[in-house]
Structures are given as structure tokens and as C-alpha cells.
Design a protein around this motif. Structure first.
Motif, mmCIF file in Angstrom:
data_model
loop_
_atom_site.group_PDB
_atom_site.id
_atom_site.type_symbol
_atom_site.label_atom_id
_atom_site.label_comp_id
_atom_site.label_asym_id
_atom_site.label_seq_id
_atom_site.Cartn_x
_atom_site.Cartn_y
_atom_site.Cartn_z
ATOM 1 N N ASP A 134 -3.795 -1.174 -0.438
ATOM 2 C CA ASP A 134 -2.379 -1.500 -0.634
ATOM 3 C C ASP A 134 -1.833 -0.493 -1.623
ATOM 4 O O ASP A 134 -2.225 -0.487 -2.785
ATOM 5 N N GLY A 136 1.396 -0.107 -2.414
ATOM 6 C CA GLY A 136 2.658 -0.516 -3.025
ATOM 7 C C GLY A 136 3.878 -0.009 -2.271
ATOM 8 O O GLY A 136 3.768 0.402 -1.127
ATOM 9 N N VAL A 147 -7.103 -7.745 0.414
ATOM 10 C CA VAL A 147 -6.846 -6.369 -0.012
ATOM 11 C C VAL A 147 -8.139 -5.745 -0.541
ATOM 12 O O VAL A 147 -8.771 -6.285 -1.442
ATOM 13 N N LYS A 150 -6.085 -2.136 -4.519
ATOM 14 C CA LYS A 150 -4.676 -1.863 -4.826
ATOM 15 C C LYS A 150 -4.610 -0.530 -5.547
ATOM 16 O O LYS A 150 -5.352 -0.311 -6.498
#
Ligand code: 5GP
Ligand code: MG
Length: 177
Positions: A134, A136, A147, A150
Motif C-alpha cells: 500500500d 498511499g 496489507v 505500507k
């Protein structure tokens, strides 16, 4: 592959295994699970999940794929248009618990288009999203349920995902656009 290494091969392997166990934890045996990978690397990742889930549950988990491209002038364009090229969903989606799988989640536009394509086929019980990275910058109210990692990226960076099935090795690196 050049760039800042975010996940090495062994970390990719362990991350995918952890994600598979998170799915198992949430769904339990006998759940009417199905996987849909987003071409191309999402499909390879979905195949890996499929084999872990199947060996754990001892039953076949159907796998489909969606081929969606986003046309954007640059990667920060709010007006990017998703184009669905090919949909392969060789199972009945009605009452299924579907897990969508992609390599990278960014604005959320691809997933929005994927949901629309899936809902054309019927009425799943639930659709969840699993992504390896991920990065953003969401532009829509879409989030991933599972996920891998991140990563804080700037708009002009990109995350390059290499998978052994297609690229000969598993590695995730951060690069300038
Ligand atoms: P979104 O639709 O969320 O903006 O972008 C997600 C789709 O575009 C994913 O299917 C992914 O393949 C691709 N994408 C967006 N950003 C990146 C990135 O930094 N790296 C990679 N590998 N794919 C990206
Ligand atoms: Mg992708």
C-alpha cells in the motif's frame, strides 16, 4: 533491479505466507472463498495464496483474473480512466467471499473498476482486498483488508514489484518515476 530495496525475496515469501494466514484466520474452513487477481502480478500473488489456502483447507479455491489498465497522463492525474481489457471469472460469484489481489494499491481507481466488473457477474457475499504494497495517496474511499507492507511514497516515486514467475526473482524496490 535498481532502487531502494523494500522487501527482499525472503521477506516477500514470509509476507505472502502471513497474508495467507490472515485470510485463514478471518474465514475459517469451509468458507465459500474465491480469489481474483489483477493482471499481471496480482494474479501471480493470488496463485501463491491459492496454494497455501488449498493445502490448509484441503479443498479447491477458484481463481479468476481481471485485466485492468489505467490511462493517465501522469500518475497523479485525478481523471485517469480505468479500461477493462479482459475478465476471467470461471465461477459463480453469488454468495462467494471474494478476495481481490493486487501488487500495489495507490489511488484506488483500479479497485473501484474491479468491483464494478465483479458486481456485473452477480452478488458476492463479501469482497475483500489484499495487496502486497500500500503506497498511499488514495483518491477514493477504498482500503485494503490485508496489507503486506505500507510504504510512504511521494507522488513522483513508484514501487517496482518483481515476482519470480515473471521476472525471475522476488523483490520490491522503491524508485523515482
Ligand atoms: P490505483 O488504481 O490504485 O491508482 O493503482 C493501482 C494499480 O496501478 C495497480 O494495479 C498497480 O499495478 C498500478 N500501480 C500504481 N502505482 C504503482 C506503483 O507504484 N508500482 C506498481 N508496480 N504498480 C503501481
Ligand atoms: Mg497491478
Amino acid at each position: 533491479p535498481r532502487g531502494k530495496v523494500l522487501l527482499q525475496a525472503e521477506e516477500v515469501r514470509r509476507t505472502m505466507e502471513r497474508l495467507a494466514y490472515e485470510v485463514i484466520e478471518r474465514h475459517g474452513e469451509g468458507a465459500p472463498l474465491a480469489l481474483i487477481g489483477i493482471q499481471r502480478r496480482g494474479v501471480e500473488l493470488a496463485k501463491r495464496l491459492k496454494s497455501v489456502l488449498e493445502s490448509r483447507f484441503g479443498s479447491e479455491i477458484p481463481l479468476g483474473s481481471l485485466d485492468i489498465n489505467l490511462y493517465r497522463d501522469d500518475w497523479t492525474n485525478m481523471d485517469s480512466q480505468p479500461q477493462i481489457h479482459r475478465t476471467q471469472i470461471p465461477f459463480n460469484v453469488d454468495d462467494r467471499e471474494i478476495i481481490l489481489v493486487d501488487d500495489v494499491l495507490f489511488t484506488g481507481r483500479t479497485i473501484r473498476a474491479a468491483l464494478e466488473a465483479i458486481l456485473d457477474y452477480g452478488r458476492p457475499k463479501r469482497v475483500e482486498l489484499l495487496v502486497l504494497v500500500d503506497r498511499g495517496h488514495r483518491e477514493l474511499p477504498i482500503h485494503a483488508d490485508y496489507v503486506g507492507k505500507k510504504v510512504n511514497t511521494s507522488q513522483h516515486e513508484k514501487v517496482d514489484v518483481f515476482v519470480r514467475e515473471q521476472d525471475g526473482e522476488d523483490v520490491v524496490v522503491l524508485n523515482e518515476q
